[in-house]
Write a protein that holds these residues in place. Structure first.
Motif, PDB file in Angstrom:
ATOM      1  N   UNK A   6       0.830  -1.206   0.000  1.00 37.45           N
ATOM      2  CA  UNK A   6       0.000   0.000   0.000  1.00 37.45           C
ATOM      3  C   UNK A   6       0.863   1.254   0.000  1.00 37.45           C
ATOM      4  N   UNK A   7       1.953   1.243   0.755  1.00 37.66           N
ATOM      5  CA  UNK A   7       2.857   2.390   0.782  1.00 37.66           C
ATOM      6  C   UNK A   7       3.514   2.583  -0.587  1.00 37.66           C
ATOM      7  N   UNK A   8       3.873   1.495  -1.245  1.00 40.75           N
ATOM      8  CA  UNK A   8       4.478   1.560  -2.575  1.00 40.75           C
ATOM      9  C   UNK A   8       3.482   2.136  -3.586  1.00 40.75           C
ATOM     10  N   UNK A   9       2.236   1.736  -3.503  1.00 42.29           N
ATOM     11  CA  UNK A   9       1.211   2.246  -4.413  1.00 42.29           C
ATOM     12  C   UNK A   9       0.942   3.733  -4.185  1.00 42.29           C
ATOM     13  N   UNK A  10       1.059   4.196  -2.952  1.00 40.30           N
ATOM     14  CA  UNK A  10       0.768   5.584  -2.617  1.00 40.30           C
ATOM     15  C   UNK A  10       1.940   6.513  -2.932  1.00 40.30           C
ATOM     16  N   UNK A  11       3.144   5.966  -3.104  1.00 39.37           N
ATOM     17  CA  UNK A  11       4.338   6.782  -3.364  1.00 39.37           C
ATOM     18  C   UNK A  11       4.281   7.336  -4.784  1.00 39.37           C
ATOM     19  N   UNK A  12       4.302   8.661  -4.916  1.00 39.68           N
ATOM     20  CA  UNK A  12       4.205   9.305  -6.221  1.00 39.68           C
ATOM     21  C   UNK A  12       5.492  10.022  -6.622  1.00 39.68           C
ATOM     22  N   UNK A  13       6.585   9.808  -5.913  1.00 35.64           N
ATOM     23  CA  UNK A  13       7.842  10.480  -6.231  1.00 35.64           C
ATOM     24  C   UNK A  13       8.350  10.106  -7.615  1.00 35.64           C
ATOM     25  N   UNK A  14       8.273   8.861  -7.974  1.00 41.98           N
ATOM     26  CA  UNK A  14       8.731   8.418  -9.284  1.00 41.98           C
ATOM     27  C   UNK A  14       7.898   9.013 -10.404  1.00 41.98           C
ATOM     28  N   UNK A  15       6.590   9.078 -10.211  1.00 41.98           N
ATOM     29  CA  UNK A  15       5.699   9.642 -11.224  1.00 41.98           C
ATOM     30  C   UNK A  15       6.005  11.121 -11.426  1.00 41.98           C
ATOM     31  N   UNK A  16       6.282  11.824 -10.360  1.00 42.26           N
ATOM     32  CA  UNK A  16       6.598  13.249 -10.459  1.00 42.26           C
ATOM     33  C   UNK A  16       7.891  13.453 -11.228  1.00 42.26           C
ATOM     34  N   UNK A  17       8.885  12.642 -10.962  1.00 40.36           N
ATOM     35  CA  UNK A  17      10.162  12.757 -11.663  1.00 40.36           C
ATOM     36  C   UNK A  17       9.982  12.483 -13.154  1.00 40.36           C
ATOM     37  N   UNK A  18       9.167  11.505 -13.483  1.00 41.85           N
ATOM     38  CA  UNK A  18       8.910  11.201 -14.893  1.00 41.85           C
ATOM     39  C   UNK A  18       8.182  12.361 -15.567  1.00 41.85           C
ATOM     40  N   UNK A  19       7.233  12.959 -14.886  1.00 47.48           N
ATOM     41  CA  UNK A  19       6.507  14.102 -15.448  1.00 47.48           C
ATOM     42  C   UNK A  19       7.460  15.266 -15.715  1.00 47.48           C
ATOM     43  N   UNK A  20       8.334  15.556 -14.775  1.00 46.72           N
ATOM     44  CA  UNK A  20       9.304  16.629 -14.985  1.00 46.72           C
ATOM     45  C   UNK A  20      10.240  16.306 -16.144  1.00 46.72           C
ATOM     46  N   UNK A  21      10.623  15.046 -16.265  1.00 47.93           N
ATOM     47  CA  UNK A  21      11.468  14.638 -17.381  1.00 47.93           C
ATOM     48  C   UNK A  21      10.773  14.830 -18.721  1.00 47.93           C
ATOM     49  N   UNK A  22       9.505  14.481 -18.797  1.00 50.33           N
ATOM     50  CA  UNK A  22       8.744  14.674 -20.032  1.00 50.33           C
ATOM     51  C   UNK A  22       8.586  16.146 -20.380  1.00 50.33           C
ATOM     52  N   UNK A  23       8.336  16.971 -19.383  1.00 48.52           N
ATOM     53  CA  UNK A  23       8.220  18.416 -19.627  1.00 48.52           C
ATOM     54  C   UNK A  23       9.542  18.968 -20.139  1.00 48.52           C
ATOM     55  N   UNK A  24      10.649  18.562 -19.529  1.00 52.57           N
ATOM     56  CA  UNK A  24      11.964  19.026 -19.973  1.00 52.57           C
ATOM     57  C   UNK A  24      12.249  18.575 -21.399  1.00 52.57           C
ATOM     58  N   UNK A  25      11.856  17.358 -21.743  1.00 51.36           N
ATOM     59  CA  UNK A  25      12.071  16.852 -23.102  1.00 51.36           C
ATOM     60  C   UNK A  25      11.246  17.652 -24.114  1.00 51.36           C
ATOM     61  N   UNK A  26      10.019  17.969 -23.786  1.00 51.93           N
ATOM     62  CA  UNK A  26       9.171  18.756 -24.695  1.00 51.93           C
ATOM     63  C   UNK A  26       9.729  20.163 -24.888  1.00 51.93           C
TER      64      UNK A  26
END
Length: 53
Positions: A6-26
């Protein structure tokens, strides 16, 4: 074990990093496209000035 999953499912740090990476790539793609267009335009302008001189 259930709490760990449940803690692993609730952790959104990885998703945030991926979003920032996609924004930087665009942003990088937009900058590259603008520089290529501007570079071609400037090259034509300098060639015209060179020919006139």
């Amino acid at each position: 074990m259930k709490a760990l999953i449940q803690r692993f499912k609730a952790d959104e740090d990885g998703a945030t990093a991926i979003e920032y990476g996609l924004i930087a790539a665009l942003i990088a793609v937009a900058i590259i496209a603008a520089v290529r267009t501007l570079g071609t335009s400037l090259s034509g302008t300098f060639n015209s000035v060179n020919n006139e001189l």
